[in-house]
Design a protein around this motif. Sequence first.
Motif, PDB file in Angstrom:
ATOM      1  N   ASN A 149       4.000  14.024   0.489  1.00  0.00           N
ATOM      2  CA  ASN A 149       3.443  12.964   1.342  1.00  0.00           C
ATOM      3  C   ASN A 149       2.374  13.501   2.286  1.00  0.00           C
ATOM      4  OD1 ASN A 149       5.482  10.427   1.053  1.00  0.00           O
ATOM      5  ND2 ASN A 149       6.574  12.345   0.813  1.00  0.00           N
ATOM      6  N   PRO A 150       1.116  13.523   1.852  1.00  0.00           N
ATOM      7  CA  PRO A 150       0.040  14.009   2.718  1.00  0.00           C
ATOM      8  C   PRO A 150      -0.546  12.912   3.605  1.00  0.00           C
ATOM      9  CG  PRO A 150      -0.837  13.517   0.555  1.00  0.00           C
ATOM     10  CD  PRO A 150       0.646  13.221   0.487  1.00  0.00           C
ATOM     11  N   LYS A 200      -2.886   2.999  -8.401  1.00  0.00           N
ATOM     12  CA  LYS A 200      -1.857   3.863  -8.980  1.00  0.00           C
ATOM     13  C   LYS A 200      -0.502   3.204  -8.803  1.00  0.00           C
ATOM     14  CE  LYS A 200      -1.037   7.008  -5.001  1.00  0.00           C
ATOM     15  NZ  LYS A 200       0.400   6.795  -4.767  1.00  0.00           N
ATOM     16  N   THR A 201       0.422   3.575  -9.660  1.00  0.00           N
ATOM     17  CA  THR A 201       1.795   3.127  -9.447  1.00  0.00           C
ATOM     18  C   THR A 201       2.338   3.851  -8.225  1.00  0.00           C
ATOM     19  OG1 THR A 201       2.828   4.871 -10.788  1.00  0.00           O
ATOM     20  CG2 THR A 201       2.123   2.852 -11.940  1.00  0.00           C
ATOM     21  N   SER A 202       3.251   3.205  -7.536  1.00  0.00           N
ATOM     22  CA  SER A 202       3.900   3.889  -6.410  1.00  0.00           C
ATOM     23  C   SER A 202       4.914   4.911  -6.912  1.00  0.00           C
ATOM     24  CB  SER A 202       4.599   2.875  -5.502  1.00  0.00           C
ATOM     25  OG  SER A 202       5.712   2.300  -6.176  1.00  0.00           O
ATOM     26  N   GLY A 203       5.297   4.759  -8.176  1.00  0.00           N
ATOM     27  CA  GLY A 203       6.389   5.558  -8.717  1.00  0.00           C
ATOM     28  C   GLY A 203       7.721   4.885  -8.482  1.00  0.00           C
ATOM     29  N   ALA A 269       3.552   8.689  -0.930  1.00  0.00           N
ATOM     30  CA  ALA A 269       3.607   9.633  -2.047  1.00  0.00           C
ATOM     31  C   ALA A 269       2.222   9.691  -2.691  1.00  0.00           C
ATOM     32  CB  ALA A 269       4.645   9.190  -3.069  1.00  0.00           C
ATOM     33  N   CYS A 270       1.695  10.904  -2.852  1.00  0.00           N
ATOM     34  CA  CYS A 270       0.330  11.019  -3.360  1.00  0.00           C
ATOM     35  C   CYS A 270       0.296  10.895  -4.882  1.00  0.00           C
ATOM     36  CB  CYS A 270      -0.282  12.342  -2.923  1.00  0.00           C
ATOM     37  SG  CYS A 270       0.365  13.776  -3.765  1.00  0.00           S
TER      38      CYS A 270
END
Length: 335
Positions: A149-150, A200-203, A269-270
């Motif tokens: 997590n940046p 992007k998907t968050s996951g 989350a990157c």
Amino acid sequence: MAATKPIKKESTAIMKKDSSSKNIKRKKTDEKNNGNELAFGKIKVKTTNLSKIYFPKEKITKGMVIDYYQGIADYILPYLQNRPESLKRNPGGINDPVFFHKDAGVDAPKWIKRKKIYSVSARKDIDYIICNDRATLAYLNNLGCIELNPWNSTINSLDKPDYMIIDIDPSEKNNFDQVVEVANVVKEILDRGEAKSFCKTSGASGLHIYVPMGGKYSYDQSKDFAHLLCKLVCDQLSSFTTLERNLKKRGNKKIYLDYLQNRRGQTLACAYSLRPRAGATVSAPLQWDEVQRGLRPSEFTITTIFDRLKKTGDLFKGVIGNNIDLGKVLEKISG
């Protein structure tokens, strides 16, 4: 959510290729503790309890998570470069309690890059870790960082983010096709403003939309821009979207459009980060023509992402180093 196939104890072929190309060596140092040592030139990173199961259903171990990040390093490190890391740690695996650890530089080895940043809420300097290389990546993974997590900004310009983010966060009663519909409305508005966007998907259960800001604007300007976009989306999709952050007030039938991820110090989350969830899903960059009904985030996992990257390359690379003209974008959107 579809389960992934069990991963073999050795890395996948692409992981081996990537790791060997960087001359990473693993040697046993503590067989009793199931510990290994990773060598990155002169830097040695001790890893422990590699056989600990992190993802029970998929039989994915801590060692496999470390191997994943070494294999994906060339793709993920550009999105971590010079950014303070807010550590999210799952040392016992995904089913054990998670805890957050920002002040992690205090106990880190001397070779770890770090940055002290004053926290108004904590009323003290926080010693953040900066993850710029494979050695630091391995160190963080060994601490139990399944997810990375940046910050949105770098230590070179802490008050000016490199991108604006809209986090499309569904509630319990929403389906993913609705999430997709929201994302496409966001894109339509951004296209009207001639602002490039990346998805992007968050996951997990949502999608993240990024707009390059190039470090030209403040966090407040980025947040206000995101707020306006979310308002416009809610006007079009009022039956199932909301700006209400409070879970009790918004209920379980509306998608929350989170523009507050654009505050200083907020993290997500990157790209290419694993998520500590069943299925070992990855936050995966998408082509916009993939963002359509039938898209399923569960398809992007620790076992599938490498084959995908062979075909697509890094779909997210335009997020860093580019920017929009915010004034012109706002004029076109509002007009």
